[in-house]
Design a protein around this motif. Structure first.
Motif, PDB file in Angstrom:
ATOM      1  N   ALA A 266       0.853  -1.179  -0.051  1.00 23.41           N
ATOM      2  CA  ALA A 266       0.024   0.231  -0.011  1.00 23.41           C
ATOM      3  C   ALA A 266       0.776   1.170   0.031  1.00 23.41           C
ATOM      4  O   ALA A 266       0.669   2.225  -0.812  1.00 23.41           O
ATOM      5  CB  ALA A 266      -0.998   0.016   1.277  1.00 23.41           C
ATOM      6  N   SER A 267       1.819   1.194   0.658  1.00 23.21           N
ATOM      7  CA  SER A 267       3.004   2.399   1.003  1.00 23.21           C
ATOM      8  C   SER A 267       3.660   2.568  -0.525  1.00 23.21           C
ATOM      9  O   SER A 267       3.719   3.784  -0.851  1.00 23.21           O
ATOM     10  CB  SER A 267       3.908   2.465   1.899  1.00 23.21           C
ATOM     11  N   MET A 268       3.939   1.644  -1.297  1.00 21.92           N
ATOM     12  CA  MET A 268       4.753   1.495  -2.282  1.00 21.92           C
ATOM     13  C   MET A 268       3.814   2.140  -3.335  1.00 21.92           C
ATOM     14  O   MET A 268       4.003   2.971  -4.384  1.00 21.92           O
ATOM     15  CB  MET A 268       5.275   0.289  -2.878  1.00 21.92           C
ATOM     16  N   ALA A 269       2.445   1.535  -3.544  1.00 22.12           N
ATOM     17  CA  ALA A 269       1.275   2.047  -4.250  1.00 22.12           C
ATOM     18  C   ALA A 269       1.170   3.431  -4.216  1.00 22.12           C
ATOM     19  O   ALA A 269       1.136   4.447  -5.185  1.00 22.12           O
ATOM     20  CB  ALA A 269       0.192   1.160  -4.500  1.00 22.12           C
ATOM     21  N   THR A 270       1.000   3.939  -2.887  1.00 22.25           N
ATOM     22  CA  THR A 270       0.676   5.292  -2.932  1.00 22.25           C
ATOM     23  C   THR A 270       1.928   6.180  -3.265  1.00 22.25           C
ATOM     24  O   THR A 270       1.706   7.252  -3.838  1.00 22.25           O
ATOM     25  CB  THR A 270       0.505   5.479  -1.421  1.00 22.25           C
ATOM     26  N   ALA A 271       3.132   5.784  -2.964  1.00 23.13           N
ATOM     27  CA  ALA A 271       4.526   6.666  -3.435  1.00 23.13           C
ATOM     28  C   ALA A 271       4.288   6.768  -4.902  1.00 23.13           C
ATOM     29  O   ALA A 271       4.753   7.814  -5.401  1.00 23.13           O
ATOM     30  CB  ALA A 271       5.677   5.767  -2.938  1.00 23.13           C
ATOM     31  N   LEU A 272       4.142   5.365  -5.738  1.00 23.49           N
ATOM     32  CA  LEU A 272       4.499   5.837  -7.315  1.00 23.49           C
ATOM     33  C   LEU A 272       3.350   6.687  -7.864  1.00 23.49           C
ATOM     34  O   LEU A 272       3.339   7.089  -8.714  1.00 23.49           O
ATOM     35  CB  LEU A 272       4.010   4.229  -7.655  1.00 23.49           C
ATOM     36  N   SER A 273       1.959   6.288  -7.155  1.00 25.00           N
ATOM     37  CA  SER A 273       0.840   7.120  -7.510  1.00 25.00           C
ATOM     38  C   SER A 273       1.070   8.518  -7.388  1.00 25.00           C
ATOM     39  O   SER A 273       0.546   9.430  -8.226  1.00 25.00           O
ATOM     40  CB  SER A 273      -0.569   6.633  -6.845  1.00 25.00           C
ATOM     41  N   ALA A 274       1.581   9.096  -6.231  1.00 23.62           N
ATOM     42  CA  ALA A 274       1.468  10.430  -5.985  1.00 23.62           C
ATOM     43  C   ALA A 274       2.655  11.201  -6.815  1.00 23.62           C
ATOM     44  O   ALA A 274       2.382  11.978  -7.548  1.00 23.62           O
ATOM     45  CB  ALA A 274       2.130  10.533  -4.405  1.00 23.62           C
ATOM     46  N   LEU A 275       3.906  10.342  -7.242  1.00 22.23           N
ATOM     47  CA  LEU A 275       4.598  10.918  -8.150  1.00 22.23           C
ATOM     48  C   LEU A 275       4.141  10.850  -9.694  1.00 22.23           C
ATOM     49  O   LEU A 275       4.285  11.837 -10.454  1.00 22.23           O
ATOM     50  CB  LEU A 275       6.022  10.244  -7.926  1.00 22.23           C
ATOM     51  N   GLY A 276       3.416   9.753  -9.764  1.00 19.28           N
ATOM     52  CA  GLY A 276       2.851   9.573 -11.477  1.00 19.28           C
ATOM     53  C   GLY A 276       1.751  10.597 -11.513  1.00 19.28           C
ATOM     54  O   GLY A 276       1.534  11.078 -12.755  1.00 19.28           O
ATOM     55  N   LEU A 277       1.031  11.052 -10.514  1.00 20.48           N
ATOM     56  CA  LEU A 277      -0.031  12.018 -10.960  1.00 20.48           C
ATOM     57  C   LEU A 277       0.515  13.479 -10.434  1.00 20.48           C
ATOM     58  O   LEU A 277      -0.381  14.475 -10.694  1.00 20.48           O
ATOM     59  CB  LEU A 277      -1.116  11.544  -9.769  1.00 20.48           C
ATOM     60  N   LEU A 278       1.857  13.790 -10.263  1.00 22.13           N
ATOM     61  CA  LEU A 278       2.014  14.904  -9.678  1.00 22.13           C
ATOM     62  C   LEU A 278       1.889  15.978 -10.962  1.00 22.13           C
ATOM     63  O   LEU A 278       1.471  17.179 -10.892  1.00 22.13           O
ATOM     64  CB  LEU A 278       3.711  15.172  -9.300  1.00 22.13           C
ATOM     65  N   PHE A 279       2.563  15.483 -12.104  1.00 22.32           N
ATOM     66  CA  PHE A 279       2.213  16.561 -13.491  1.00 22.32           C
ATOM     67  C   PHE A 279       1.324  15.877 -14.292  1.00 22.32           C
ATOM     68  O   PHE A 279       1.178  16.349 -15.612  1.00 22.32           O
ATOM     69  CB  PHE A 279       3.762  16.782 -13.907  1.00 22.32           C
ATOM     70  N   ALA A 280       0.422  15.244 -14.068  1.00 27.41           N
ATOM     71  CA  ALA A 280      -0.460  14.414 -14.791  1.00 27.41           C
ATOM     72  C   ALA A 280      -1.232  15.444 -15.737  1.00 27.41           C
ATOM     73  O   ALA A 280      -1.709  15.186 -16.846  1.00 27.41           O
ATOM     74  CB  ALA A 280      -1.422  13.440 -14.114  1.00 27.41           C
ATOM     75  N   SER A 281      -1.749  16.633 -14.979  1.00 17.02           N
ATOM     76  CA  SER A 281      -2.621  17.413 -15.617  1.00 17.02           C
ATOM     77  C   SER A 281      -2.006  18.086 -16.854  1.00 17.02           C
ATOM     78  O   SER A 281      -2.733  18.595 -17.763  1.00 17.02           O
ATOM     79  CB  SER A 281      -3.268  18.682 -14.755  1.00 17.02           C
ATOM     80  N   ARG A 282      -0.707  18.105 -17.099  1.00 15.94           N
ATOM     81  CA  ARG A 282      -0.126  18.725 -18.110  1.00 15.94           C
ATOM     82  C   ARG A 282       0.182  17.727 -19.171  1.00 15.94           C
ATOM     83  O   ARG A 282       0.898  18.166 -20.194  1.00 15.94           O
ATOM     84  CB  ARG A 282       1.363  19.367 -17.745  1.00 15.94           C
ATOM     85  N   LEU A 283       0.010  16.444 -18.897  1.00 13.02           N
ATOM     86  CA  LEU A 283       0.275  15.469 -19.914  1.00 13.02           C
ATOM     87  C   LEU A 283      -1.184  15.051 -20.609  1.00 13.02           C
ATOM     88  O   LEU A 283      -1.217  14.156 -21.348  1.00 13.02           O
ATOM     89  CB  LEU A 283       0.969  14.198 -19.384  1.00 13.02           C
TER      90      LEU A 283
END
Length: 453
Positions: A177-194
């Protein structure tokens, strides 16, 4: 003849569009399933079908321009060869198939998917839905005893070390859960620009929902590494992005000064909040262990002093030197089976589950594949980072956002796996899919990234 050619062209176009739509749904489903637990068969089946269909549909785009493609092949080959000297080759092969081969195949497939379709929204949308589902599964951690028992009477539950209440069986565990959360947080950080074609209001709603979901999970799981790593890497990623994007603005412009103040306040607030959350979580864990902390003491310091990781690392380092060059065979649990760590009472006194593996990514890889395997893994990651670093200087905002995201994901994975090893099963696939998708986004023309199905 012209009418026949025209009809054939329309048929091909229709099939392409149908396949594009199916893969859109498929990748969304894959990213939704990966963070969930006890769905191994369903998750691997769906991922395999989507990956194979994408490889067939995208063809050479999956391989051409793929970052570090030859190094990934060399890593796969070396780890496959290590099955030959494993004392449990059937275990090594099974681990190689689901922990390395399928994730790296998914890395190539999603790279080709984004390159051909110009779309990254299925990956982003699936990540959002996956983290929201994980947040919903984390809610029982906050319930009162009576309500938690009612939940347990309706669905099958399981207990986890750092969570008082029983959690639904689909909760993947604190580590995943912690790993999925960490990956999601960084994956979504600039998502609105992509992702193009999405309104600003919709993007804001998605950002708020995702942020709240991530915060809810972090509080529920009470994991020190993730709570510290996520804000640190976010600050690092924002710094990389702003360093390039503000280079064309005068340093003394009012707009630049205001943004700098806002970013500074946000950074301070994030770090202070993270420290407060770490301290609160540490006190809760010590309380469950039956230990009290004085008001003038730091629960985080006391818990860190009692951490067993250094002793575990020392123990497994001594084992790694027995076969330093080639290891004992691929698979996180293979070294334990080889050295019969489950029979070591001294290790059991350090920590009951320490016999499973070394709780460190690089140390685990050294034990399994030797210095050769560790070198290939680090070379693979370094090549991907260098490739993204070169794209970071792009004058276009979307390629730069993709490049910074790739770098941040690699840093996040390494930081998160310094105290454990989650580059296995679903988390390995999730990591490599995000890397492949954002790496492709650095190469895809800005006018091709679209949201429309």
């Amino acid at each position: 003849m012209k009418m026949a050619n025209s009809k054939r062209t329309r048929d091909v176009t229709a099939r392409e569009e149908t396949m594009r739509r199916l893969l859109y749904v498929g990748w969304w489903a894959v990213m939704t399933l990966l963070p969930l637990g006890h769905l191994t068969g369903l998750r691997n089946t769906v991922t395999s079908f989507v990956v194979l269909a994408t490889l067939w549909w995208a063809g050479r785009r999956c391989w051409r321009d793929l970052p570090a493609r030859w190094i990934s092949v060399a890593l796969l080959a070396w780890c496959a060869a290590s099955i030959g000297w494993s004392i449990v080759p059937e275990v090594s092969f099974a681990k190689w198939r689901v922990d390395l081969f399928l994730p790296l195949l998914a890395y190539a497939a999603v790279f080709g998917y984004v390159m051909k379709s110009g779309r990254i929204d299925a990956i982003v949308g699936g990540t959002v839905s996956g983290i929201v589902c994980l947040a919903l599964l984390s809610v029982p951690a906050f319930l009162q005893d009576t309500a938690a028992l009612q939940v347990a009477s309706v669905v099958q539950t399981e207990f986890f070390a750092t969570i008082t209440n029983p959690m639904p069986i689909w909760f993947p565990g604190v580590g995943d859960a912690s790993m999925a959360t960490a990956l999601s947080a960084l994956g979504l950080l600039f998502a609105s620009r992509l992702v193009r074609g999405i309104s600003q209001r919709c993007a804001q709603i998605v950002a708020v929902v995702s942020t709240l979901s991530i915060l809810l999970i972090l509080v529920a799981i009470n994991n020190r590494n993730a709570t510290l790593a996520i804000p640190v890497v976010i600050v690092f990623a924002v710094f990389l992005d702003r360093r390039q994007s503000t280079s064309s603005q005068p340093v003394d412009s009012p707009r630049h000064r205001v943004r700098r103040i806002v970013v500074g306040v946000a950074v301070i607030a994030t770090l202070v909040g993270s420290v407060a959350l770490l301290e609160s979580g540490a006190r809760q864990r010590l309380q469950r262990m039956g230990l009290s902390v004085a008001n003038d003491e730091s629960g985080l310091v006391v818990l860190t002093e009692r951490d067993t990781r250094p002793m575990i690392w020392s123990y497994y380092t001594r084992l790694a030197w027995r076969h330093p060059w080639i290891g004992v065979g691929f698979g996180r649990t293979v070294p334990g089976m080889t050295y019969h760590t489950q029979d070591d009472r001294q290790l059991a006194r350090i920590e009951p589950n320490a016999y499973v593996h070394a709780h460190n990514l690089l140390l685990n890889w050294w034990l399994q594949t030797g210095l050769v395997g560790v070198s290939l893994l680090l070379l693979l990651l370094a090549t991907i980072v260098v490739d993204a670093w070169r794209a970071r200087d792009s004058s276009m905002t979307r390629p730069r956002a993709g490049a910074v995201t790739v770098i941040a994901l690699v840093v996040t994975m390494l930081l998160r796996d310094m105290t454990d090893d989650f580059l296995i099963f679903g988390m390995a696939s999730m990591y490599w899919i995000l890397i492949g998708a954002f790496a492709a986004a650095t190469r895809t023309s800005t006018d091709r990234l679209a949201l429309d199905v």
